[in-house]
Design a protein around this motif. Structure first.
Motif, mmCIF file in Angstrom:
data_model
loop_
_atom_site.group_PDB
_atom_site.id
_atom_site.type_symbol
_atom_site.label_atom_id
_atom_site.label_comp_id
_atom_site.label_asym_id
_atom_site.label_seq_id
_atom_site.Cartn_x
_atom_site.Cartn_y
_atom_site.Cartn_z
ATOM 1 N N MET A 1 4.574 50.967 50.257
ATOM 2 C CA MET A 1 5.929 50.824 50.773
ATOM 3 C C MET A 1 6.713 52.085 50.418
ATOM 4 O O MET A 1 6.779 52.465 49.273
ATOM 5 N N LYS A 2 7.273 52.732 51.388
ATOM 6 C CA LYS A 2 7.976 53.985 51.133
ATOM 7 C C LYS A 2 9.391 53.971 51.691
ATOM 8 O O LYS A 2 9.690 53.272 52.653
ATOM 9 N N GLY A 3 10.232 54.802 51.041
ATOM 10 C CA GLY A 3 11.559 55.085 51.550
ATOM 11 C C GLY A 3 12.388 53.904 51.979
ATOM 12 O O GLY A 3 12.758 53.067 51.186
ATOM 13 N N ARG A 4 12.658 53.867 53.269
ATOM 14 C CA ARG A 4 13.536 52.843 53.837
ATOM 15 C C ARG A 4 12.996 51.432 53.629
ATOM 16 O O ARG A 4 13.766 50.507 53.417
ATOM 17 N N ASP A 5 11.680 51.266 53.704
ATOM 18 C CA ASP A 5 11.098 49.936 53.503
ATOM 19 C C ASP A 5 11.383 49.421 52.092
ATOM 20 O O ASP A 5 11.701 48.252 51.916
ATOM 21 N N THR A 6 11.272 50.302 51.112
ATOM 22 C CA THR A 6 11.550 49.923 49.726
ATOM 23 C C THR A 6 12.998 49.484 49.593
ATOM 24 O O THR A 6 13.291 48.428 49.025
ATOM 25 N N ARG A 7 13.898 50.283 50.121
ATOM 26 C CA ARG A 7 15.324 49.969 50.010
ATOM 27 C C ARG A 7 15.676 48.695 50.774
ATOM 28 O O ARG A 7 16.456 47.872 50.300
ATOM 29 N N LYS A 8 15.091 48.520 51.943
ATOM 30 C CA LYS A 8 15.347 47.318 52.745
ATOM 31 C C LYS A 8 14.878 46.065 52.004
ATOM 32 O O LYS A 8 15.591 45.060 51.938
ATOM 33 N N LYS A 9 13.683 46.119 51.421
ATOM 34 C CA LYS A 9 13.135 44.984 50.685
ATOM 35 C C LYS A 9 13.985 44.697 49.454
ATOM 36 O O LYS A 9 14.270 43.541 49.145
ATOM 37 N N LEU A 10 14.427 45.756 48.765
ATOM 38 C CA LEU A 10 15.279 45.599 47.595
ATOM 39 C C LEU A 10 16.562 44.856 47.951
ATOM 40 O O LEU A 10 16.929 43.869 47.297
ATOM 41 N N LEU A 11 17.247 45.305 49.004
ATOM 42 C CA LEU A 11 18.493 44.658 49.417
ATOM 43 C C LEU A 11 18.259 43.215 49.843
ATOM 44 O O LEU A 11 19.068 42.330 49.538
ATOM 45 N N GLU A 12 17.170 42.971 50.518
ATOM 46 C CA GLU A 12 16.834 41.606 50.955
ATOM 47 C C GLU A 12 16.657 40.680 49.757
ATOM 48 O O GLU A 12 17.192 39.574 49.729
ATOM 49 N N ILE A 13 15.926 41.141 48.749
ATOM 50 C CA ILE A 13 15.692 40.324 47.553
ATOM 51 C C ILE A 13 17.002 40.071 46.815
ATOM 52 O O ILE A 13 17.327 38.931 46.469
ATOM 53 N N VAL A 14 17.766 41.125 46.569
ATOM 54 C CA VAL A 14 19.018 40.985 45.817
ATOM 55 C C VAL A 14 20.012 40.099 46.573
ATOM 56 O O VAL A 14 20.648 39.223 45.981
ATOM 57 N N ASP A 15 20.142 40.292 47.867
ATOM 58 C CA ASP A 15 21.077 39.487 48.663
ATOM 59 C C ASP A 15 20.746 38.004 48.624
ATOM 60 O O ASP A 15 21.648 37.164 48.736
ATOM 61 N N ASN A 16 19.473 37.682 48.472
ATOM 62 C CA ASN A 16 19.050 36.286 48.506
ATOM 63 C C ASN A 16 18.869 35.646 47.127
ATOM 64 O O ASN A 16 18.484 34.484 47.039
ATOM 65 N N MET A 17 19.160 36.391 46.073
ATOM 66 C CA MET A 17 19.058 35.847 44.714
ATOM 67 C C MET A 17 20.199 34.870 44.451
ATOM 68 O O MET A 17 21.317 35.094 44.911
ATOM 69 N N PRO A 18 19.933 33.837 43.658
ATOM 70 C CA PRO A 18 21.050 33.008 43.171
ATOM 71 C C PRO A 18 22.000 33.880 42.340
ATOM 72 O O PRO A 18 21.580 34.896 41.768
ATOM 73 N N GLN A 19 23.252 33.495 42.272
ATOM 74 C CA GLN A 19 24.278 34.296 41.589
ATOM 75 C C GLN A 19 23.906 34.646 40.152
ATOM 76 O O GLN A 19 24.128 35.766 39.712
ATOM 77 N N MET A 20 23.356 33.697 39.399
ATOM 78 C CA MET A 20 23.009 33.984 38.006
ATOM 79 C C MET A 20 21.902 35.019 37.914
ATOM 80 O O MET A 20 21.901 35.850 37.019
ATOM 81 N N ASN A 21 20.973 34.982 38.852
ATOM 82 C CA ASN A 21 19.892 35.963 38.859
ATOM 83 C C ASN A 21 20.442 37.350 39.186
ATOM 84 O O ASN A 21 20.017 38.350 38.604
ATOM 85 N N LYS A 22 21.406 37.403 40.104
ATOM 86 C CA LYS A 22 22.064 38.680 40.423
ATOM 87 C C LYS A 22 22.779 39.222 39.192
ATOM 88 O O LYS A 22 22.716 40.417 38.899
ATOM 89 N N ALA A 23 23.471 38.345 38.483
ATOM 90 C CA ALA A 23 24.202 38.768 37.286
ATOM 91 C C ALA A 23 23.236 39.343 36.251
ATOM 92 O O ALA A 23 23.515 40.386 35.643
ATOM 93 N N ALA A 24 22.101 38.696 36.058
ATOM 94 C CA ALA A 24 21.103 39.197 35.103
ATOM 95 C C ALA A 24 20.546 40.535 35.584
ATOM 96 O O ALA A 24 20.388 41.475 34.790
#
Length: 95
Positions: A1-24
């Motif tokens: 996974m390179k470049g844009r794919d990495t960043r896209k996957k990162l944002l997808e995971i973070v956006d879908n985390m429960p609030q407490m997981n985001k805080a951690a």
């Protein structure tokens, strides 16, 4: 996974985390200062794109690795991690 794919996957995971997981995640000792640095790079570039667009490939990979770890935590564990990191910060701490 390179470049844009990495960043896209990162944002997808973070956006879908429960609030407490985001805080951690955002209170992680690697993540917190890097996010501040990325916001600085983003500002220096006229706020074009997203802050994560200014991460190096190594930084983005590390953020993705950490995001996966925090996303897989039970919410109670993420809450405990967050509390342990933030105890004593600011004026709203325990007496």
């Amino acid at each position: 996974m390179k470049g844009r794919d990495t960043r896209k996957k990162l944002l997808e995971i973070v956006d879908n985390m429960p609030q407490m997981n985001k805080a951690a995640f955002y209170s992680d000792p690697f993540v917190e200062p890097l996010v501040e640095e990325l916001h600085g790079r983003w500002a220096s570039n006229g706020y074009k794109g997203e802050p994560v667009d200014y991460a190096t490939e190594e930084e983005a990979e590390k953020l993705l690795e950490l995001a996966k770890r925090y996303a897989s935590m039970p919410a109670w564990q993420a809450y405990r991690v967050f509390l342990e990191r933030t105890e004593g910060r600011g004026s709203g701490g325990r007496d």
